[in-house]
Enzyme design. Sequence first.
Site: not given
Ligand SMILES: NC(=O)c1ccc[n+]([C@@H]2O[C@H](COP(=O)([O-])OP(=O)(O)OC[C@H]3O[C@@H](n4cnc5c(N)ncnc54)[C@H](O)[C@@H]3O)[C@@H](O)[C@H]2O)c1
Ligand SMILES: O=C(O)C[C@H](O)C(=O)O
Length: 316
Positions: A98, A130-131, A134, A161, A185
Amino acid sequence: MTQTWSPRRVAILGASGLTGAGLAHQLSLSDDYDEILLFDLKQNVLQAHAIDMREAQIVAGRTRARLVVVPLDRAAEQEPVDLVVFAASLPETPDGTREAFLQGNLGVLDAVRPAIEALAGETGLVMIVTNPADVLATCLAHTSGIHPARIFGYCLNDSARFIAAISRELQVDPGRLDALVIGEHGDGQVLVWSGVTLDGAPLALDAAQRARIDADARGWFRRWSDLRPGRSSGWTTPVGSARTIAQLAAGVPVPVAVWRRDGDSNDSHTTLLAVVRDGAVVPTPLDYLDDAERAAVDEASAALADKALRAAALTH
Ligand SMILES: NC(=O)c1ccc[n+]([C@@H]2O[C@H](COP(=O)([O-])OP(=O)(O)OC[C@H]3O[C@@H](n4cnc5c(N)ncnc54)[C@H](O)[C@@H]3O)[C@@H](O)[C@H]2O)c1
Ligand SMILES: O=C(O)C[C@H](O)C(=O)O
């Protein structure tokens, strides 16, 4: 413990994306929320999501929550909300870690920081999805006027998991298990073996079982990346983040990346069981851990503090 947080208005940045939209959909089907403000660069997608979600509300018979699409440059004109969710991100191209997302998503965070600050106001909490969630939580704390204890990272998937890995090892229904992952994470995750339960009773696992489960749980992100899915965990994370918000609101401890400061004033957001108290997200006492687990959490905190400091250098 004082229960002080009752989120009724939530703003989601990145609400056109898989996890942001998924969370908006989850919240919109609950009577617990009055208004969900949706922000994203992709306004056309956002409008379409809002139409679809409003109609889904009608089908589900849950029409209380109002979904409002707001242009990003109008964030400062909105009344502050109880919770801001940061789910905006560069597109997912996972490659086993990540941390690869860090530099790009620091740029995204930088772009929307004024909107987050305006929407959080004086008392709102901020959940980073967003990753790397943390590290970005600490980076936001370092670069904004929002108190670090009002910022937390979403990290519940790791525990799911761990449960999945134990259920595969024992060939039992995962619904009979409970298990917790804290720490980072990412690679520094801490599997809390002392707290694993089956049907509510403590479960002892031998060294060989632990080794297989550990490899299974820690291998999740690599296996996911190898699929080249071009997407994140868009089913688990919306359900998990809605559950995280609901547990924090109900005063039920839930693992989130929560602010801690070690003796050297190095701060990090480390995943621990936490609750909301007096408007801040605070860890519960660590008495649910054994000595080895406490030491592993301290190690994870030190590594995370270091990553956040190195991230600061990337932005200068
Ligand atoms: N913490 C966790 O456990 C976990 C779990 C799942 C996903 N994530 C993370 O969450 C994030 C989002 O994942 P996703 O699958 O929804 O991604 P995605 O690509 O589907 O969505 C991201 C969105 O952000 C928007 N965006 C980008 N730059 C922007 C800005 N400057 N202003 C406003 N909007 C903007 C894009 O237009 C897009 O709609 C990723 O970084 C992913 O790694 C974290
Ligand atoms: O971006 C992902 O799907 C990984 C996310 O951090 C997760 O743990 O689900």
